[in-house]
Design an enzyme around this catalytic site. Structure first.
Site, PDB file in Angstrom:
ATOM      1  N   GLY A  39       0.867  -1.099  -0.172  1.00  0.00           N
ATOM      2  CA  GLY A  39       0.114  -0.145  -0.174  1.00  0.00           C
ATOM      3  C   GLY A  39       0.967   1.369   0.089  1.00  0.00           C
ATOM      4  N   HIS A  40       2.041   1.035  -0.154  1.00  0.00           N
ATOM      5  CA  HIS A  40       2.975   2.357  -0.060  1.00  0.00           C
ATOM      6  C   HIS A  40       4.010   2.114  -0.940  1.00  0.00           C
ATOM      7  CE1 HIS A  40       5.573   5.570   2.065  1.00  0.00           C
ATOM      8  NE2 HIS A  40       4.337   5.747   2.415  1.00  0.00           N
ATOM      9  N   PHE A  41       3.832   2.547  -1.987  1.00  0.00           N
ATOM     10  CA  PHE A  41       2.807   2.977  -3.053  1.00  0.00           C
ATOM     11  C   PHE A  41       3.105   1.797  -4.006  1.00  0.00           C
ATOM     12  CE2 PHE A  41       4.267   6.903  -1.075  1.00  0.00           C
ATOM     13  CZ  PHE A  41       3.186   7.351  -0.558  1.00  0.00           C
TER      14      PHE A  41
END
Length: 152
Positions: A47-49
């Site tokens: 999720g990052h990124f």
């Protein structure tokens, strides 16, 4: 002298997925150098990124803080027969460039002050000999952390 992951786990209480030091490559009374191999398999990269994976700054600081905690654990905690190094503060944190999958985050920490059960360390993170982050970490040692122990 080096410390492998088994030795690190005798000093630090963090465990997977939050143990962020792979090896200590050198240490003496006031200095330590260690590293974390950053891989695409780290869960935070989902999720990052997703399109541009970078290690979150707070986790860069965590890895750097764990290397510094190894030094504090050796220097202070063992001499006082306590078991835990707690983060008490972070000052002057600066990020210079991203840390990406495939990088080796090398951290150098130097104790700049030790008083009783507390101290301060100047910590710098590098990738390919280029500074990626730096900060001052305040720490306190003890078996249990009490509010009255944390003083500036």
């Amino acid at each position: 002298m080096t410390i492998d992951i088994h030795g690190i786990m005798k000093i630090l209480h963090q465990r997977y997925p939050f143990l962020m030091v792979d090896r200590i490559t050198e240490y003496d009374e006031n200095h330590v150098t260690g590293y974390k191999n950053v891989t695409i398999n780290e869960s935070f990269f989902q999720g990052h990124f997703p399109e541009e994976p970078v290690m979150p700054g707070v986790l860069i600081l965590e890895s750097m803080g764990q290397v510094a905690s190894v030094l504090a654990g050796i220097k202070i905690a063992e001499s006082q027969n306590v078991k835990t190094v707690f983060l008490a503060g972070v000052d002057k944190a600066r990020f210079r460039r991203p840390v990406r999958p495939g990088d080796q985050l090398v951290t150098k920490a130097e104790l700049t002050r030790v008083r009783g059960i507390s101290g301060k360390a100047k910590v710098t993170g590098y990738v390919d000999n280029e500074i990626v982050a730096e900060a001052e970490f305040l720490f306190i040692t003890g078996d249990t952390l009490k509010k009255e122990d944390i003083k500036q």
